[in-house]
Design a protein around this motif. Structure first.
Motif, mmCIF file in Angstrom:
data_model
loop_
_atom_site.group_PDB
_atom_site.id
_atom_site.type_symbol
_atom_site.label_atom_id
_atom_site.label_comp_id
_atom_site.label_asym_id
_atom_site.label_seq_id
_atom_site.Cartn_x
_atom_site.Cartn_y
_atom_site.Cartn_z
ATOM 1 N N LYS A 189 17.209 -0.487 -3.580
ATOM 2 C CA LYS A 189 18.161 -0.700 -4.597
ATOM 3 C C LYS A 189 19.489 -1.172 -3.929
ATOM 4 C CE LYS A 189 15.313 1.684 -7.522
ATOM 5 N NZ LYS A 189 14.926 1.226 -8.414
ATOM 6 N N LYS A 190 19.512 -1.802 -3.042
ATOM 7 C CA LYS A 190 20.741 -2.439 -2.461
ATOM 8 C C LYS A 190 20.431 -3.669 -2.623
ATOM 9 C CE LYS A 190 21.258 1.439 1.047
ATOM 10 N NZ LYS A 190 21.577 1.639 2.563
ATOM 11 N N ALA A 229 16.025 0.873 1.197
ATOM 12 C CA ALA A 229 16.965 -0.141 0.755
ATOM 13 C C ALA A 229 16.701 -1.095 -0.418
ATOM 14 C CB ALA A 229 17.237 -1.185 2.068
ATOM 15 N N TYR A 248 21.602 -6.673 3.500
ATOM 16 C CA TYR A 248 20.503 -6.550 4.393
ATOM 17 C C TYR A 248 20.835 -7.210 5.966
ATOM 18 C CZ TYR A 248 17.255 -4.815 1.014
ATOM 19 O OH TYR A 248 16.750 -4.167 -0.362
ATOM 20 N N THR A 280 19.089 -7.059 -5.711
ATOM 21 C CA THR A 280 18.615 -6.014 -4.929
ATOM 22 C C THR A 280 17.008 -6.444 -4.214
ATOM 23 O OG1 THR A 280 17.467 -4.968 -6.681
ATOM 24 C CG2 THR A 280 19.665 -4.085 -6.211
#
Length: 317
Positions: free
Chosen positions: A133-134, A131, A139, A96
């Motif tokens: 934690k993604k 974003a 991205y 992440t």
């Protein structure tokens, strides 16, 4: 020298019988944006690699100081005050955004609590909190670039090398990155920028240097460089034919457009040159209805200095 973030005298680099940099002098004041332009293979990336201690200059080079430290004698001290973002993102897409930031904090040996604080602040600063934690692979290109720069800033560098930071970004993401770069400089950071986008150098850089065949072809502000190239002119347009004829007489050597009632005369666009034209019109009692100044852009400068129509892009070496 104390006001310079980067000072290089006679920077040289050769690979066998191929000379990439041949006696380049650089002086970059603290807290400014300095842009290095040049055609393919001009040596831009090589210069960045040398100044950021990734490769060594030739022994025949003169003194090179970055952040006040001698490149040859104390490269470790230089590494402590610089940050580098290359042409390609260093983001790990399998973890992440937050984990990328914390990894950088660990590499900089920040205490765990301090690392989390710095990571959170930078993620917020670069509008990446939502974003965080993604996985970074999800991205967009612009988000990855912002994360890449945020990761670089974990170590609080005072000099930043950005090697083509907006390559591949769409126009909106590119403009967002420009604002990030401007904001960095307001904090006292020095930015050394290489770019393939001439508009980018024009918009951002305090000073621009053009590399050609391993040497500096020219250096100055964008406006100073544009004045090197002939072709600048002032265009005067009139609605009254009498005023048009009187202006043509008063100004002498002009290019006339009788149909449009317009006059064109060579000019570098400087304040002094414009004042001289207006003074001559005032003396003749003539007033133009429209005055426009046309100066060469950086595309014209680039072509004139390098003899190349290629955009200034270099493959990494």
């Amino acid at each position: 020298m104390t006001d310079l973030a980067i000072a290089a005298n006679g920077l040289r680099k050769s690979y066998g019988d191929k000379t990439v940099l041949d006696g380049v002098d650089l002086a970059v004041p603290k807290g400014t944006i300095f842009s290095l332009l040049g055609p393919n293979g001009a040596g831009k990336t090589t210069a960045v690699k040398i100044l950021s201690t990734l490769i060594s200059p030739d022994p025949t080079s003169g003194e090179i100081r970055v952040g006040g430290h001698d490149l040859t004698a104390d490269p470790q001290a230089i590494r402590a005050v610089i940050g580098v973002t290359g042409q390609f993102s260093a983001v790990d897409g399998l973890i992440t955004g937050e984990e990328n930031m914390l990894l950088m904090a660990d590499l900089h040996h920040l205490p765990k609590r301090e690392g989390r604080r710095v990571a959170a602040e930078l993620l917020e600063r670069f509008d990446l909190t939502d974003a965080a934690k993604k996985p970074a692979c999800a991205y967009s290109g612009g988000m990855k670039r912002r994360l890449d720069i945020a990761m670089m800033l974990v170590g609080d560098p005072r000099i930043i090398f950005l090697d083509e930071p907006t390559t591949g970004l769409d126009p909106r993401a590119r403009h967002n990155m420009w604002q990030i770069i401007r904001d960095l400089v307001t904090t006292g950071v020095t930015v050394f920028l290489t770019t393939q986008y001439l508009e980018e150098a024009d918009m951002l850089a305090d000073r621009i240097a053009v590399l050609h065949n391993g040497t500096l072809a020219a250096e100055g502000t964008a406006e100073e460089l544009k004045r090197i190239v002939p072709g600048g002119h002032v265009r005067l347009r009139f609605t009254d034919p009498t005023a048009y004829r009187n202006a043509a007489t008063a100004l002498g050597d002009t290019t006339r457009d009788d149909e449009a009632l317009a006059l064109q005369l060579p000019s570098d666009g400087s304040q002094r040159a414009l004042r001289a034209i207006l003074d001559r019109l005032d003396t003749a009692g003539v007033e133009a209805d429209e005055l426009t100044v046309h100066t060469p852009d950086l595309d014209d400068v680039f072509f004139a200095l390098t003899g190349s129509t290629d955009q200034p892009k270099e493959t990494a070496r």
